[in-house]
Enzyme design. Structure first.
Site, PDB file in Angstrom:
ATOM      1  N   HIS A 268       0.884  -1.181   0.000  1.00 15.86           N
ATOM      2  CA  HIS A 268       0.000   0.000   0.000  1.00 15.86           C
ATOM      3  C   HIS A 268       0.920   1.228   0.000  1.00 15.86           C
ATOM      4  CE1 HIS A 268      -3.503   2.350   0.593  1.00 15.86           C
ATOM      5  NE2 HIS A 268      -3.883   1.962   1.801  1.00 15.86           N
ATOM      6  N   HIS A 307      -2.680  -2.335 -10.067  1.00 14.52           N
ATOM      7  CA  HIS A 307      -3.608  -1.751  -9.108  1.00 14.52           C
ATOM      8  C   HIS A 307      -4.869  -2.586  -9.078  1.00 14.52           C
ATOM      9  CE1 HIS A 307      -5.920   1.245  -6.927  1.00 14.52           C
ATOM     10  NE2 HIS A 307      -4.771   1.804  -6.632  1.00 14.52           N
ATOM     11  N   ASP A 363       2.538   5.318  -7.181  1.00 16.06           N
ATOM     12  CA  ASP A 363       3.821   5.198  -6.491  1.00 16.06           C
ATOM     13  C   ASP A 363       5.019   5.084  -7.421  1.00 16.06           C
ATOM     14  OD1 ASP A 363       2.946   5.375  -3.880  1.00 16.06           O
ATOM     15  OD2 ASP A 363       2.308   3.297  -3.843  1.00 16.06           O
TER      16      ASP A 363
HETATM   17  N1  CMC Z   1       4.356  -6.985 -10.973  1.00 17.89           N
HETATM   18  C1  CMC Z   1       4.187  -8.175 -11.616  1.00 17.89           C
HETATM   19  N2  CMC Z   1       3.029  -8.831 -11.688  1.00 17.89           N
HETATM   20  C2  CMC Z   1       1.977  -8.269 -11.075  1.00 17.89           C
HETATM   21  C3  CMC Z   1       2.060  -7.041 -10.399  1.00 17.89           C
HETATM   22  C4  CMC Z   1       3.313  -6.388 -10.371  1.00 17.89           C
HETATM   23  N3  CMC Z   1       3.459  -5.234  -9.749  1.00 17.89           N
HETATM   24  N4  CMC Z   1       0.860  -6.728  -9.884  1.00 17.89           N
HETATM   25  C5  CMC Z   1       0.041  -7.724 -10.226  1.00 17.89           C
HETATM   26  N5  CMC Z   1       0.721  -8.651 -10.950  1.00 17.89           N
HETATM   27  C6  CMC Z   1       0.185  -9.881 -11.569  1.00 17.89           C
HETATM   28  C7  CMC Z   1      -0.030 -10.956 -10.528  1.00 17.89           C
HETATM   29  O1  CMC Z   1       1.109 -11.778 -10.396  1.00 17.89           O
HETATM   30  C8  CMC Z   1      -1.206 -11.689 -11.114  1.00 17.89           C
HETATM   31  O2  CMC Z   1      -0.751 -12.494 -12.161  1.00 17.89           O
HETATM   32  P1  CMC Z   1      -1.385 -13.972 -12.387  1.00 17.89           P
HETATM   33  O3  CMC Z   1      -2.804 -13.717 -12.787  1.00 17.89           O
HETATM   34  O4  CMC Z   1      -0.551 -14.588 -13.444  1.00 17.89           O
HETATM   35  O5  CMC Z   1      -1.279 -14.670 -11.055  1.00 17.89           O
HETATM   36  C9  CMC Z   1      -2.053 -10.588 -11.742  1.00 17.89           C
HETATM   37  O6  CMC Z   1      -1.107  -9.549 -12.078  1.00 17.89           O
HETATM   38  C10 CMC Z   1      -3.108 -10.011 -10.816  1.00 17.89           C
HETATM   39  O7  CMC Z   1      -2.461  -9.637  -9.595  1.00 17.89           O
HETATM   40  P2  CMC Z   1      -3.153  -9.579  -8.174  1.00 17.89           P
HETATM   41  O8  CMC Z   1      -2.130  -9.814  -7.125  1.00 17.89           O
HETATM   42  O9  CMC Z   1      -4.368 -10.466  -8.177  1.00 17.89           O
HETATM   43  O10 CMC Z   1      -3.638  -8.095  -8.149  1.00 17.89           O
HETATM   44  P3  CMC Z   1      -4.175  -7.328  -6.867  1.00 17.89           P
HETATM   45  O11 CMC Z   1      -5.272  -6.478  -7.338  1.00 17.89           O
HETATM   46  O12 CMC Z   1      -4.461  -8.260  -5.754  1.00 17.89           O
HETATM   47  O13 CMC Z   1      -2.908  -6.479  -6.432  1.00 17.89           O
HETATM   48  C11 CMC Z   1      -1.417  -4.699  -6.073  1.00 17.89           C
HETATM   49  C12 CMC Z   1      -2.814  -5.110  -6.553  1.00 17.89           C
HETATM   50  C13 CMC Z   1      -1.306  -3.198  -6.121  1.00 17.89           C
HETATM   51  C14 CMC Z   1      -1.214  -5.174  -4.613  1.00 17.89           C
HETATM   52  C15 CMC Z   1      -0.380  -5.380  -7.001  1.00 17.89           C
HETATM   53  O14 CMC Z   1      -0.549  -4.946  -8.332  1.00 17.89           O
HETATM   54  C16 CMC Z   1       1.041  -5.118  -6.525  1.00 17.89           C
HETATM   55  O15 CMC Z   1       1.537  -5.853  -5.650  1.00 17.89           O
HETATM   56  N6  CMC Z   1       1.732  -4.081  -7.091  1.00 17.89           N
HETATM   57  C17 CMC Z   1       3.050  -3.744  -6.651  1.00 17.89           C
HETATM   58  C18 CMC Z   1       2.948  -2.938  -5.370  1.00 17.89           C
HETATM   59  C19 CMC Z   1       2.459  -1.534  -5.625  1.00 17.89           C
HETATM   60  O16 CMC Z   1       2.896  -0.849  -6.533  1.00 17.89           O
HETATM   61  N7  CMC Z   1       1.541  -1.083  -4.743  1.00 17.89           N
HETATM   62  C20 CMC Z   1       1.013   0.280  -4.784  1.00 17.89           C
HETATM   63  C21 CMC Z   1      -0.428   0.293  -5.157  1.00 17.89           C
HETATM   64  S1  CMC Z   1      -0.994   1.948  -5.545  1.00 17.89           S
HETATM   65  C22 CMC Z   1      -0.930   2.795  -4.064  1.00 17.89           C
HETATM   66  C23 CMC Z   1      -2.052   2.493  -3.178  1.00 17.89           C
HETATM   67  O17 CMC Z   1      -3.214   2.667  -3.575  1.00 17.89           O
HETATM   68  O18 CMC Z   1      -1.762   2.102  -2.038  1.00 17.89           O
END
Ligand code: CMC
Length: 441
Positions: A268, A307, A363
């Site tokens: 986050h 996201h 971010d």
């Molecule tokens: N790098 C590589 N792969 C990713 C990433 C990433 N940053 N984010 C998602 N994926 C892939 C994930 O591996 C999955 O692939 P598969 O379907 O093959 O398993 C698919 O995309 C969907 O991912 P998810 O984990 O189900 O997505 P989520 O909605 O649960 O996660 C997130 C959202 C923001 C936690 C995630 O994208 C992430 O960890 N990003 C990196 C951390 C980041 O930048 N966070 C800041 C978010 S914006 C600020 C805020 O609002 O707090």
């Protein structure tokens, strides 16, 4: 005319149910009537991480993740970032409308009235170790504020709510600056109420021996814009934490401390810190393909990408990218921007990212700006928390105004059925290994 309802047939009983649809949602509670017998507690929805569950009705922020739209109280984020100030936006978020000139003057005055903290708060901060993470200091100190303002527990009193809201928005920068200076061994700087909200924050952070700190107007404005972009983002992890804790009728300092704790995690508010670590580790553009390979192999995530809601370019990232160039005019170019730009270019063309609709989020570029402005990495989530405080208090007040019940989700129980107690001297080790497999400890 089609009815705004959903018809569900329970194939276990053959019974049919008609559930009303309101704003593209059905009430999870309506599922409870779908039962096998009068003793049965009925169906519930299973939604870990609340990924497809509306937990409240809100009028504060609107996001269309498909189109990359963010609005506060109906105003597009792009317009607010270009034409407004953070304090004005905080007023909008908290009160629902942009202020008139008179109301804005009153609001600014009321916020400035509360920038100083009690001397005991200073001593409280001094109690932290020299290397304490500023986010830990912020969470602890904001929570401690409830002991300084016992009237904060009068959450149903509108005057009390108003004054705590002003105190929180006013004091977060003061506490954040103290956390920063504590880590540097520097004496704390008193607020300078001649300066703007962000100008005063910069002064409390960076003032040394000069009689009057004069913030660079470009950096002051850049920080203000970053604060505007972070002020609210509807029902994310920290805001949900604020609403859940607030639903027990805890005081607003406990609510904001809980929200800030939720924000501190790397998924986050801690992500921008990780973005800078990642960009530094890459170091030069020729090493980007290696990183992309690791990400695609599932070994790591590309921080600052992806996201839960935006399946398009995060509108805040676009504005921040622009702000970065304005900041570099003053600070000089942060060399990791070249790595970031090239990383973005490659990722946006790569099938892995395209298929999963992963774009830069807020971010990806914010950390690069903060670093160029002289903030240590550990301060990044603290800056996010300052800006998000107006959102948290607005969401908390809205939750109270809607008279929401205490948050109490259900679970899908997968554990043991009832079993007989075994005395200590009769248990063997096999069961202990099992607990690790189950994720218990
Ligand atoms: N790098 C590589 N792969 C990713 C990433 C990433 N940053 N984010 C998602 N994926 C892939 C994930 O591996 C999955 O692939 P598969 O379907 O093959 O398993 C698919 O995309 C969907 O991912 P998810 O984990 O189900 O997505 P989520 O909605 O649960 O996660 C997130 C959202 C923001 C936690 C995630 O994208 C992430 O960890 N990003 C990196 C951390 C980041 O930048 N966070 C800041 C978010 S914006 C600020 C805020 O609002 O707090």
């Amino acid at each position: 005319m089609p009815r705004e309802t959903l018809t569900v047939i329970d194939n276990r009983t053959g019974r049919e149910y008609e559930l009303p649809i309101d704003h593209k949602t059905i009430r999870a509670q309506d599922l409870a009537q779908i039962r096998l017998s009068p003793e049965d507690s009925g169906l519930a929805s299973f939604d870990p991480a609340l990924a497809n569950t509306a937990t409240c009705q809100s009028r504060i922020a609107y996001i269309d993740g498909e189109k990359g739209i963010l609005r506060y109280r109906g105003y597009p984020i792009e317009e607010l970032a270009e034409r407004s100030s953070y304090l004005e936006v905080a007023y909008l978020i908290v009160k629902g409308e942009l202020p008139s000139t008179t109301h804005f003057a009153m609001w600014r005055h009321n916020i400035k009235m509360h920038t100083i903290v009690h001397e005991n708060v200073k001593r409280f901060v001094e109690g932290f170790r020299y290397d304490a993470h500023p986010m830990g200091i912020l969470v602890g100190t904001v929570g401690a504020l409830s002991t300084f303002y016992p009237d904060a527990k009068d959450i149903h009193d509108i005057e009390s709510r108003r004054v705590q809201t002003r105190r929180l928005i006013s004091k977060l920068p003061t506490i954040a600056a103290m956390a920063y200076r504590h880590s540097r061994g520097l004496s704390y700087v008193l607020p300078d109420n001649d300066l703007s909200y962000t100008g005063n924050f910069l002064s409390m952070l960076f003032k040394m021996t000069e009689l009057k700190y004069r913030p660079d107007p470009i950096l002051e404005r850049a920080l203000d814009v970053l604060f505007i972009l972070h002020a609210d983002h509807e029902q994310n992890c920290s805001t949900t934490a604020a609403r859940v804790v607030g639903s027990s009728h805890a005081d607003p300092y406990s609510v904001v401390a809980a929200a800030a704790a939720a924000l501190s995690g790397p998924r986050h508010g801690g992500a921008n810190e990780d973005v800078v670590h990642m960009l530094r580790e890459i170091g030069s553009v020729d090493r980007i393909p290696d990183l992309i390979k690791q990400v695609k192999g599932g070994d790591r995530r590309l921080m600052g990408f992806g996201h839960r809601v935006y399946k398009n370019y995060d509108p805040r990232a676009r504005i921040i990218k622009q702000v970065a160039y304005e900041v570099f005019e003053v600070t000089g170019r942060n060399p990791i921007i070249d790595v970031a730009l090239e990383l973005e270019r490659i990722a946006l063309q790569d099938e892995y990212f395209v298929e999963r609709r992963l774009y830069p989020n807020v971010d990806f570029y914010s950390g690069i700006i903060y670093e160029a402005m002289g903030f240590p990495l550990a301060m990044f989530p603290v800056l996010f928390a300052i800006a998000r405080t107006s959102g948290w208090v607005a969401q908390w007040a809205e939750m109270l105004a809607n008279d929401e019940r205490i948050a109490r989700p259900k679970q899908m129980y997968l554990g043991e059925e009832e079993r007989s107690y075994v005395p200590l001297d009769q248990r063997d080790d096999a069961g202990q290994l099992e607990t690790e497999i189950r994720g218990a400890y």
